[in-house]
Design a protein around this motif. Structure first.
Motif: not given
Length: 209
Positions: A40-41, A106-108, A157-161
């Protein structure tokens, strides 16, 4: 912004953030290979980019960027090269097992932020939103109190999906061969997006108010 205009903006933004692109592919990849909280980062990084681009659009900076053919060309080449590099690297690493030690947080975050920022076609999307939905006779910052929360919530919402989709795909990829080919498809997407980006034209501003 009237309710009718807001509704149209919502529909536009839903299409904008749900159409698969480099951000979506990166979220799916993170969901497959990282724990969900760490994946989720990547979404947080996309929200950072979205906030920055929304503010720059309100200030008119993105219009200046898109109006400069040389600047846009340089950004486009750098962005395309970065995406193709990621695709080739991920393809070569697809058959290798996922490292037992996960990437630093941090890299993510920085990797996802780079993917989000280097795509100059995002500029065209934000310009389209502001050219069609911002009312010139109404103070811009009063309109931003509606536009920004709406855009950021829909983006989250979109990118969590997409991240959750990656989690599901990762759990389904029980066989090493299946896992390898999923990772290669995602890598190929980066290469295709890079090629398409490199071949894209400069956004036209005739519709800007």
């Amino acid at each position: 912004m009237s309710f009718e205009a807001w509704t149209i903006f919502v529909l536009f933004w839903v299409v904008f953030v749900t159409t698969p692109g480099p951000n979506a592919v990166n979220c799916i990849s993170n969901g497959m290979m990282l724990s969900f909280p760490k994946a989720m980062l990547g979404v947080l990084a996309i929200l950072t980019q979205a906030t920055l681009f929304l503010l720059l659009s309100a200030l008119g900076v993105t219009a200046l960027i898109a109006a400069s053919p040389t600047g846009f060309l340089v950004a486009k080449i750098l962005g395309a090269g970065f995406l193709i590099f990621l695709g080739i690297r991920n393809w070569r690493n697809a058959a290798k097992p996922v490292p037992a030690v996960e990437r630093p947080a941090r890299h993510v975050y920085l990797h996802a932020l780079a993917v989000a920022v280097i795509n100059p076609k995002s500029v065209a999307g934000y310009l389209a939103a502001f050219s069609q939905f911002v009312q010139p006779e109404v103070p811009i910052w009063s309109q931003m109190t509606v536009i920004m929360p709406t855009a950021l919530v829909l983006t989250a919402l979109s990118y969590t999906g997409f991240t959750l989709l990656g989690v599901v795909m990762g759990r389904a990829a029980l066989k090493a061969v299946f896992n390898t080919w999923i990772r290669r498809v995602l890598a190929l997407c980066f290469i295709v997006y890079g090629v398409l980006l490199g071949a894209s034209s400069t956004p036209q501003l005739e519709t800007m108010r």
